[in-house]
Design an enzyme around this catalytic site. Structure first.
Site, mmCIF file in Angstrom:
data_model
loop_
_atom_site.group_PDB
_atom_site.id
_atom_site.type_symbol
_atom_site.label_atom_id
_atom_site.label_comp_id
_atom_site.label_asym_id
_atom_site.label_seq_id
_atom_site.Cartn_x
_atom_site.Cartn_y
_atom_site.Cartn_z
ATOM 1 C CG ASP A 103 -36.380 -9.486 39.136
ATOM 2 O OD1 ASP A 103 -35.682 -9.036 38.213
ATOM 3 O OD2 ASP A 103 -36.633 -8.841 40.168
ATOM 4 C CG ASP A 129 -42.385 -12.400 38.800
ATOM 5 O OD1 ASP A 129 -42.273 -11.585 39.737
ATOM 6 O OD2 ASP A 129 -41.456 -13.152 38.428
#
Length: 218
Positions: free
Chosen positions: A15, A13
């Protein structure tokens, strides 16, 4: 460093996992709601939607919002987010982790709730253009926790679910991995708490990227 636990593909991922952007996202969401005069969601609710597409995030934060308000709030969100984008940095240890995984022969990828424009800007700003073998964004696929982005990443590099591990800081990431049939690791330095992450299948729940590198080296 020997390749760890037969995971040939490591999917990150963005953020809250590689980039320390949780606070800016939360602030931008609250700013946007303030600007258009809607009830301001709590910081906890704003943190919860990190990792989702903007559309799904807005549906969660304001389920009765009409279409015109939705368009305006997204514009206000992006305005505040990009105004403060230069304050966001990679988490400590991110570059070292990626370099060591790449050197050891792992394929690297990103599956993120960001838009393609947002991810491209972030990759350029952090000097990570060209590091990842493939990347997928929420405006190109289905939003997390739908497993589509993971399937698309695996298909792009020719990997199976057994060869793949997902690294993320939210329950959306771990739920996506569960739905896709891959393993996952949760990181607690981002948006969701250890208690929530621990409720979903995982190989480990770690505090930061230094611990993640140690896990791969173990």
């Amino acid at each position: 460093m020997a390749k760890s636990r037969a995971y040939d593909l490591v999917v990150f991922d963005w953020d809250g996992t590689l980039m320390d952007s949780t606070a800016n996202i939360v602030n931008a969401l609250q700013y946007a709601f303030t600007e258009i005069g809607l009830p301001i969601p709590s910081r906890e609710d704003c943190a919860y939607v990190i990792g989702l597409s903007l559309q799904d995030a807005m549906k969660y934060l304001a389920p009765t919002m009409n279409e015109s308000d939705y368009q305006e709030i997204v514009l206000k969100y992006r305005e505040h987010y990009f105004e403060n984008a230069n304050q966001m940095v990679l988490y400590d240890g991110a570059t070292q982790l990626l370099e060591k995984l790449e050197a050891s022969g792992h394929f690297l990828a990103v599956a993120t709730g960001k838009s393609r424009l947002g991810l491209n800007d972030a990759l350029k700003a952090t000097g990570l253009e060209g590091v990842f073998h493939t990347t997928r964004c929420a405006d190109e696929s289905f939003s997390k926790p739908n497993p589509a982005m993971l399937f698309e990443v695996m298909d792009r590099v020719g990997m199976t679910v057994e060869q793949t591990i997902m690294i993320g800081d939210t329950t959306h990431d771990l739920q996506m991995a569960k739905s896709a049939g891959t393993h996952a690791i949760g990181l607690t330095h981002g948006a969701h708490a250890k208690e929530a992450l621990s409720k979903l299948p995982n190989r480990a729940i770690l505090n930061n990227l230094h611990e993640l590198l140690e896990w791969f080296e173990a």
